[in-house]
Design an enzyme around this catalytic site. Structure first.
Site, PDB file in Angstrom:
ATOM      1  N   LYS A 129       0.736  -1.292   0.069  1.00  0.00           N
ATOM      2  CA  LYS A 129       0.060   0.016   0.245  1.00  0.00           C
ATOM      3  C   LYS A 129       0.923   1.206  -0.007  1.00  0.00           C
ATOM      4  O   LYS A 129       0.637   2.212  -0.683  1.00  0.00           O
ATOM      5  CB  LYS A 129      -0.881  -0.121   1.190  1.00  0.00           C
ATOM      6  CG  LYS A 129      -1.584   1.203   1.653  1.00  0.00           C
ATOM      7  CD  LYS A 129      -2.235   1.225   2.791  1.00  0.00           C
ATOM      8  CE  LYS A 129      -1.650   1.599   4.405  1.00  0.00           C
ATOM      9  NZ  LYS A 129      -1.143   2.880   4.406  1.00  0.00           N
ATOM     10  N   ASN A 130       1.813   1.306   0.698  1.00  0.00           N
ATOM     11  CA  ASN A 130       2.858   2.441   1.103  1.00  0.00           C
ATOM     12  C   ASN A 130       3.676   2.578  -0.348  1.00  0.00           C
ATOM     13  O   ASN A 130       4.313   3.684  -0.381  1.00  0.00           O
ATOM     14  CB  ASN A 130       3.514   2.348   2.109  1.00  0.00           C
ATOM     15  CG  ASN A 130       2.701   2.537   3.410  1.00  0.00           C
ATOM     16  OD1 ASN A 130       1.511   2.955   3.290  1.00  0.00           O
ATOM     17  ND2 ASN A 130       3.124   2.687   4.764  1.00  0.00           N
ATOM     18  N   ARG A 168      -3.984  10.710   5.151  1.00  0.00           N
ATOM     19  CA  ARG A 168      -2.902  11.635   5.100  1.00  0.00           C
ATOM     20  C   ARG A 168      -2.067  11.617   3.857  1.00  0.00           C
ATOM     21  O   ARG A 168      -1.700  12.713   3.433  1.00  0.00           O
ATOM     22  CB  ARG A 168      -2.017  11.382   6.327  1.00  0.00           C
ATOM     23  CG  ARG A 168      -1.316  12.620   6.809  1.00  0.00           C
ATOM     24  CD  ARG A 168      -0.394  11.776   8.037  1.00  0.00           C
ATOM     25  NE  ARG A 168       0.924  12.126   7.594  1.00  0.00           N
ATOM     26  CZ  ARG A 168       1.610  13.505   7.531  1.00  0.00           C
ATOM     27  NH1 ARG A 168       0.906  14.301   8.258  1.00  0.00           N
ATOM     28  NH2 ARG A 168       2.890  13.538   7.001  1.00  0.00           N
ATOM     29  N   CYS A 228      -4.134  13.417  13.621  1.00  0.00           N
ATOM     30  CA  CYS A 228      -4.524  12.128  13.338  1.00  0.00           C
ATOM     31  C   CYS A 228      -4.286  11.077  14.580  1.00  0.00           C
ATOM     32  O   CYS A 228      -3.602  11.632  15.618  1.00  0.00           O
ATOM     33  CB  CYS A 228      -3.627  11.349  12.161  1.00  0.00           C
ATOM     34  SG  CYS A 228      -2.192  11.054  12.451  1.00  0.00           S
ATOM     35  N   ARG A 260       1.798  14.859  13.290  1.00  0.00           N
ATOM     36  CA  ARG A 260       2.060  14.377  11.850  1.00  0.00           C
ATOM     37  C   ARG A 260       2.053  15.838  10.897  1.00  0.00           C
ATOM     38  O   ARG A 260       1.356  15.722  10.135  1.00  0.00           O
ATOM     39  CB  ARG A 260       1.279  13.368  11.332  1.00  0.00           C
ATOM     40  CG  ARG A 260       1.562  12.031  12.039  1.00  0.00           C
ATOM     41  CD  ARG A 260       0.878  10.793  11.285  1.00  0.00           C
ATOM     42  NE  ARG A 260       1.464  10.318  10.468  1.00  0.00           N
ATOM     43  CZ  ARG A 260       1.246   9.204   9.901  1.00  0.00           C
ATOM     44  NH1 ARG A 260      -0.032   8.777   9.940  1.00  0.00           N
ATOM     45  NH2 ARG A 260       1.954   8.796   8.725  1.00  0.00           N
ATOM     46  N   PRO A 261       2.950  16.628  11.342  1.00  0.00           N
ATOM     47  CA  PRO A 261       2.922  17.986  10.530  1.00  0.00           C
ATOM     48  C   PRO A 261       3.528  17.665   8.933  1.00  0.00           C
ATOM     49  O   PRO A 261       3.929  16.486   8.623  1.00  0.00           O
ATOM     50  CB  PRO A 261       4.086  18.812  11.131  1.00  0.00           C
ATOM     51  CG  PRO A 261       5.059  17.880  11.817  1.00  0.00           C
ATOM     52  CD  PRO A 261       3.917  16.675  12.223  1.00  0.00           C
ATOM     53  N   VAL A 262       3.336  18.620   8.046  1.00  0.00           N
ATOM     54  CA  VAL A 262       3.876  18.511   6.719  1.00  0.00           C
ATOM     55  C   VAL A 262       4.828  19.832   6.302  1.00  0.00           C
ATOM     56  O   VAL A 262       5.012  19.868   5.171  1.00  0.00           O
ATOM     57  CB  VAL A 262       2.702  18.500   5.603  1.00  0.00           C
ATOM     58  CG1 VAL A 262       2.008  17.387   5.649  1.00  0.00           C
ATOM     59  CG2 VAL A 262       1.782  19.753   5.713  1.00  0.00           C
ATOM     60  N   ASP A 263       5.552  20.178   7.444  1.00  0.00           N
ATOM     61  CA  ASP A 263       6.414  21.294   7.218  1.00  0.00           C
ATOM     62  C   ASP A 263       7.658  20.904   6.236  1.00  0.00           C
ATOM     63  O   ASP A 263       7.946  21.610   5.683  1.00  0.00           O
ATOM     64  CB  ASP A 263       6.862  21.726   8.628  1.00  0.00           C
ATOM     65  CG  ASP A 263       7.324  20.714   9.490  1.00  0.00           C
ATOM     66  OD1 ASP A 263       6.964  19.453   9.365  1.00  0.00           O
ATOM     67  OD2 ASP A 263       8.366  20.756  10.009  1.00  0.00           O
ATOM     68  N   LEU A 264       7.846  19.480   6.359  1.00  0.00           N
ATOM     69  CA  LEU A 264       9.193  19.205   5.718  1.00  0.00           C
ATOM     70  C   LEU A 264       8.814  19.217   4.046  1.00  0.00           C
ATOM     71  O   LEU A 264       9.542  19.646   3.229  1.00  0.00           O
ATOM     72  CB  LEU A 264       9.775  17.834   5.999  1.00  0.00           C
ATOM     73  CG  LEU A 264      10.163  17.807   7.597  1.00  0.00           C
ATOM     74  CD1 LEU A 264      10.476  16.188   7.679  1.00  0.00           C
ATOM     75  CD2 LEU A 264      11.358  18.838   7.751  1.00  0.00           C
ATOM     76  N   ASP A 294       5.679   0.759  11.655  1.00  0.00           N
ATOM     77  CA  ASP A 294       4.609   0.166  11.413  1.00  0.00           C
ATOM     78  C   ASP A 294       4.415  -1.128  11.779  1.00  0.00           C
ATOM     79  O   ASP A 294       3.413  -2.094  11.558  1.00  0.00           O
ATOM     80  CB  ASP A 294       4.502   0.089   9.582  1.00  0.00           C
ATOM     81  CG  ASP A 294       3.814   1.650   9.426  1.00  0.00           C
ATOM     82  OD1 ASP A 294       3.620   2.378  10.094  1.00  0.00           O
ATOM     83  OD2 ASP A 294       4.083   1.709   8.054  1.00  0.00           O
ATOM     84  N   ILE A 321       9.473   7.148  16.253  1.00  0.00           N
ATOM     85  CA  ILE A 321       8.959   7.931  14.962  1.00  0.00           C
ATOM     86  C   ILE A 321       7.713   8.859  15.165  1.00  0.00           C
ATOM     87  O   ILE A 321       7.798   9.993  14.912  1.00  0.00           O
ATOM     88  CB  ILE A 321       8.876   6.940  13.784  1.00  0.00           C
ATOM     89  CG1 ILE A 321      10.004   5.888  13.738  1.00  0.00           C
ATOM     90  CG2 ILE A 321       8.404   7.688  12.505  1.00  0.00           C
ATOM     91  CD1 ILE A 321      11.300   6.489  13.288  1.00  0.00           C
ATOM     92  N   ARG A 334      -8.380  -0.339   5.805  1.00  0.00           N
ATOM     93  CA  ARG A 334      -7.441   0.619   4.877  1.00  0.00           C
ATOM     94  C   ARG A 334      -6.072  -0.049   4.500  1.00  0.00           C
ATOM     95  O   ARG A 334      -5.589   0.424   3.639  1.00  0.00           O
ATOM     96  CB  ARG A 334      -6.952   1.833   5.880  1.00  0.00           C
ATOM     97  CG  ARG A 334      -8.171   2.649   6.164  1.00  0.00           C
ATOM     98  CD  ARG A 334      -7.672   3.717   6.928  1.00  0.00           C
ATOM     99  NE  ARG A 334      -6.333   4.303   6.552  1.00  0.00           N
ATOM    100  CZ  ARG A 334      -5.347   4.951   7.293  1.00  0.00           C
ATOM    101  NH1 ARG A 334      -5.330   4.997   8.482  1.00  0.00           N
ATOM    102  NH2 ARG A 334      -4.260   5.103   6.709  1.00  0.00           N
TER     103      ARG A 334
END
Ligand code: UD1
Length: 432
Positions: free
Chosen positions: A22-23, A106, A130, A135-139, A320, A342, A412
């Site tokens: 999936k990933n 996400r 979440c 879980r930011p998206v700053d990067l 995971d 993580i 999922r």
């Protein structure tokens, strides 16, 4: 809402087909936005997150068709080859990834880099909090700015523009991020000049994406290491690519064999994808052998031994697999310390495992698990994908009946989980 009812205590023996990752599939699907030609992806898993990504791509104007769909119950544990998704982003109709879809998954943020590189603009909802932490998206945002994008955050959306196109740059990620590495690598493929991404994620799914991008005409070196180099090209073309096997599904079923004292042949997968996990498995007393087209997993000795786990970016032990490994540790001999490095707040399974008789205490980002001789079935519920499957594993080992609630988390990321387990002797049924 669907639930799963398990009568535990039966060893699992048989063959399980492992699906595509999936990933890996999610960023590969987003890569279709980089070209007006058709991208054909094979070995797609049939899980809810893939359906959400299809919904998002269709919203953006991508034409999607699927064949080889295998929902035939009699084929449950046999090959899923031939499952092919055709994606054609010839006519993009929207540059907006709406809140309703990004909130659901996400990984929707993976359309940001490709959309911006191809169309010169993109508007993607901020994912928000979440279940496993902020879980930011700053990067992702900082990296795209380095490539020359103008980005503002407005009304809960990331609004990105690059009217004159993106320009290659040196990007140093302050923290290893799988998604940011993938987003930036995809964007850099269509940027002018050269990009280097240092402290890049080395996960096999990043390498699989690079392999596909190279087939599409991209110029990439170093993917799968912590330093990725991309030389931008004017356009990318179509390609045909087979999604690599799911290493997390592989390792999850390996634990199903061990926790029930059975033997499973996991086919369509590779042992080299799960090295760090396999090292720990061996220390626990789980034997793994390479078989034709897969891996045999069996439990050796009388009781399984406790081991300590620290989650790390690849090639370290994957976050995971932390919840599933904790489920295993609840019934091993001795004490195990499990440290989650993580994600914040990734121990929601602890209180549920405790309801089944597990002995676990948490301090900060570490959990101390004292093995017990037996778990007892109970109604349980989890708030994320891997936590849910850890409760299912515990239920397979427990005495009596376990009911796992809120099954949509499991759906999922795990395809036909109850069919695969039932075919190997588990007493498990989905209650709709
Ligand atoms: C991917 C996987 C997920 C896995 C995770 C870590 C997919 C679709 N999902 O998620 O299953 O658990 O890798 O192996 O591939 N971070 C920031 N800023 C950012 C981005 C990330 O601080 O802009 C932090 C995160 O909060 C986390 C760490 O970096 O603490 C790693 O996250 P990341 O590798 O980005 O995870 P995802 O790509 O979202």
């Amino acid at each position: 809402m669907d639930r799963l009812r398990i009568q535990g205590g039966r060893p699992l023996n048989g063959v399980i087909q492992i699906g595509g990752a999936k990933n890996a599939a999610l960023p590969l699907m987003a890569a279709s936005l980089l070209t007006d030609n058709t991208l054909a992806l094979g070995n797609l898993p049939h899980v809810a997150d893939i359906a959400t990504m299809i919904e998002l791509l269709v919203e953006l104007g991508v034409e999607v068709s699927m064949n080889g769909q295998s929902t035939d119950m009699s084929r449950a544990n046999r090959g899923s080859e031939g499952r092919l998704l055709l994606l054609s982003a010839r006519n993009l109709v929207s540059g907006t990834a709406p809140y309703d879809l990004v909130r659901k998954m996400r990984a929707s943020v993976l359309v940001l880099g490709p959309l911006l590189a191809r169309a010169g603009r993109a508007r993607v909802s901020m994912p928000g909090g979440c279940a496993i932490g902020p879980r930011p998206v700053d990067l992702h945002v900082a990296g795209l700015r380095r490539l020359g994008a103008e980005i503002s955050l407005r009304d809960g959306y990331i609004e990105a523009r690059a009217p004159g196109g993106l320009t290659g740059a040196a990007i140093m990620l302050p923290k290893v991020s799988v998604g940011a590495t993938e987003n930036l690598m995809m964007a850099a493929c269509l940027a002018r000049g050269e990009t280097t991404i240092t402290n890049a994620a080395c996960e096999p799914e990043v390498l699989d994406l690079a392999h596909c991008l190279i087939k599409m005409g991209a110029c990439i070196e170093g993917a799968g290491t912590d330093s990725v180099w991309v030389s931008g090209v004017d356009r990318l073309g179509g390609a045909k690519h087979k999604v690599l096997p799911d290493r997390i599904e592989t390792a999850t079923y390996a634990i199903a064999a061990a926790i029930t004292g059975g033997t499973l042949d996991l086919i369509g997968t590779r042992l080299d994808l799960i090295r760090a996990v396999a090292d720990k498995f061996r220390a626990v007393g789980i034997e793994l052998t390479i078989r034709e087209n897969g891996v045999r997993v069996q439990h050796v000795g009388n009781r399984l031994e406790a081991v300590n786990i620290q989650t790390r970016p690849y090639p370290g032990f994957p976050t995971d697999m932390q919840a599933q490994m904790m489920a295993l540790m609840t019934v091993t001999e001795g004490v195990s310390i499990i440290t989650e490095n993580i994600f914040e707040n990734r121990f929601m399974h602890v209180t549920e495992l405790a309801r089944m008789g597990a002995d676990i205490s948490v301090k900060g980002n570490s959990a101390m698990v004292r093995g017990v001789s037996r778990l007892r079935g109970a109604p349980v519920m989890a708030t994320d994908l891997r936590a849910s499957v850890s409760l299912l594993l515990a239920g397979l080992a427990a005495e009596g009946e376990t009911v796992v609630n809120r099954l949509y988390h499991l759906d999922r990321g795990y395809e036909r989980v109850e069919e695969k387990l039932a075919a190997c002797g588990a007493v498990v049924e989905r209650i709709c």
